[in-house]
Write an enzyme that holds these catalytic residues in place. Sequence first.
Site, short mmCIF file in Angstrom:
data_model
loop_
_atom_site.label_atom_id
_atom_site.label_comp_id
_atom_site.label_asym_id
_atom_site.label_seq_id
_atom_site.Cartn_x
_atom_site.Cartn_y
_atom_site.Cartn_z
N ASP A 168 0.86 -1.19 0.00
CA ASP A 168 0.00 0.00 0.00
C ASP A 168 0.89 1.24 0.00
O ASP A 168 1.71 1.42 0.91
CB ASP A 168 -0.89 -0.03 1.25
CG ASP A 168 -1.92 1.08 1.24
OD1 ASP A 168 -2.13 1.71 0.19
OD2 ASP A 168 -2.50 1.34 2.33
N GLU A 221 -2.60 0.11 -4.37
CA GLU A 221 -2.70 -0.94 -3.36
C GLU A 221 -2.93 -2.29 -4.04
O GLU A 221 -3.74 -2.37 -4.96
CB GLU A 221 -3.93 -0.60 -2.51
CG GLU A 221 -3.93 -1.08 -1.12
CD GLU A 221 -5.25 -0.68 -0.44
OE1 GLU A 221 -5.83 -1.53 0.22
OE2 GLU A 221 -5.70 0.47 -0.62
MG LIG Z 1 -2.45 3.92 0.05
#
Ligand SMILES: [Mg+2]
Length: 384
Positions: free
Chosen positions: A23, A122
């Site tokens: 992420d 992500e």
């Molecule tokens: Mg992010």
Amino acid sequence: MRYGLLLFDEPVRDTSRKIIHVDMDAFYASVAMREDPSLVRKPVIIARHPKKTGGRGVVATASYEARKYGIHSAMSAQKAYELCPHGIFVQPDFELYRQISSQMHAIFRRYTDWIQPLSLDEAYLDVTENHVNQKSATLIAQEIRTAIKQELNLSCSAGVSYNKFIAKIASDYRKPDGITVIPPKDAQAFLMDLAIENFPGVGKKSVEKMHSLGIYKGSDLYNQDELELVKQFGKMGHSLYRRARGIDDSPVKTEREPKSIGKESTFSDNLQSDSEVIKAIRVLAGKVMTNLKRKQKHGKIVVLKIRYDNFETYTRRRSFPDYIKSEDELFQIALDIWEEESRTMGVRLLGITVTALESVVYETVPLPLWSSSHNERIVKKNED
Ligand SMILES: [Mg+2]
């Protein structure tokens, strides 16, 4: 009632996979700072300035500096402006984000083709089997983070575990620019302590309901009866019961659907006898079938690849009307193909591949346990 028993069989925890959740940190804001270094350490708000839009618009992302003022994504730009009048509003540049996202994916693909994007910044990666033959998912995650930093000049966080939902929680744990590894042996203790609002998929409304039922953290959830959870939360109750136990079998679903799953072995000593070859075929069939099950895929075409001493390579393919269901069946098919070979040399490489893959769809069985709205349940969920 037979099906009821099936549903409430105590679920089994599969810890054989290696999953990474990557992420990016405050992605849009970090990109803005990368493009314009004068923005570094400034409260950057990704939104059109409310003065230019007559107060409309929402915040897409805020830099960590801006978050200190209480600004967060999905907040109205007007509100953000009130909280931090000297904040720097930057218009989003989705073309650039998409371009960077595909650069990220190119880095991921050095390690695996099993990539499930959740958004531009992500993704889940299944690295159980990977292109670099690295057993440690942690090392792969570190290498990916380094590559993203060096090549894209951006930072990200990563979570490593044996399933998607724990990997996702983990990536958030030491954000920004952190990595958290939750091995199977630590997962249960970690989940027991986890606040219920940090379980993915538990929204604001569910949190309130949970609290009213006295469920505040993982251990409270763990102690709930499954049937009770399903009554209260429907389908989600079923998955919560499993998640409290660290169970989530949902596969990493690739956008570019891999068309085949296979495994090959090169032998340091060429295989000379038939029994050695048969043994190797048995091992390969087992590995391929395990991988198919893990990815919840099946196929009707089997390919056997054979490379001889002199590097001549043959691929033999067989199609079937039905999906290949078991390791034994796959072994038998590969063996049949092998037996048609009239070989005169040692074998240096063997490979088995199942192609034309499709997702396994589990049957929906009616459960006479609940009111009409709950009458249909998928015994084994195929999606998350
Ligand atoms: Mg992010």
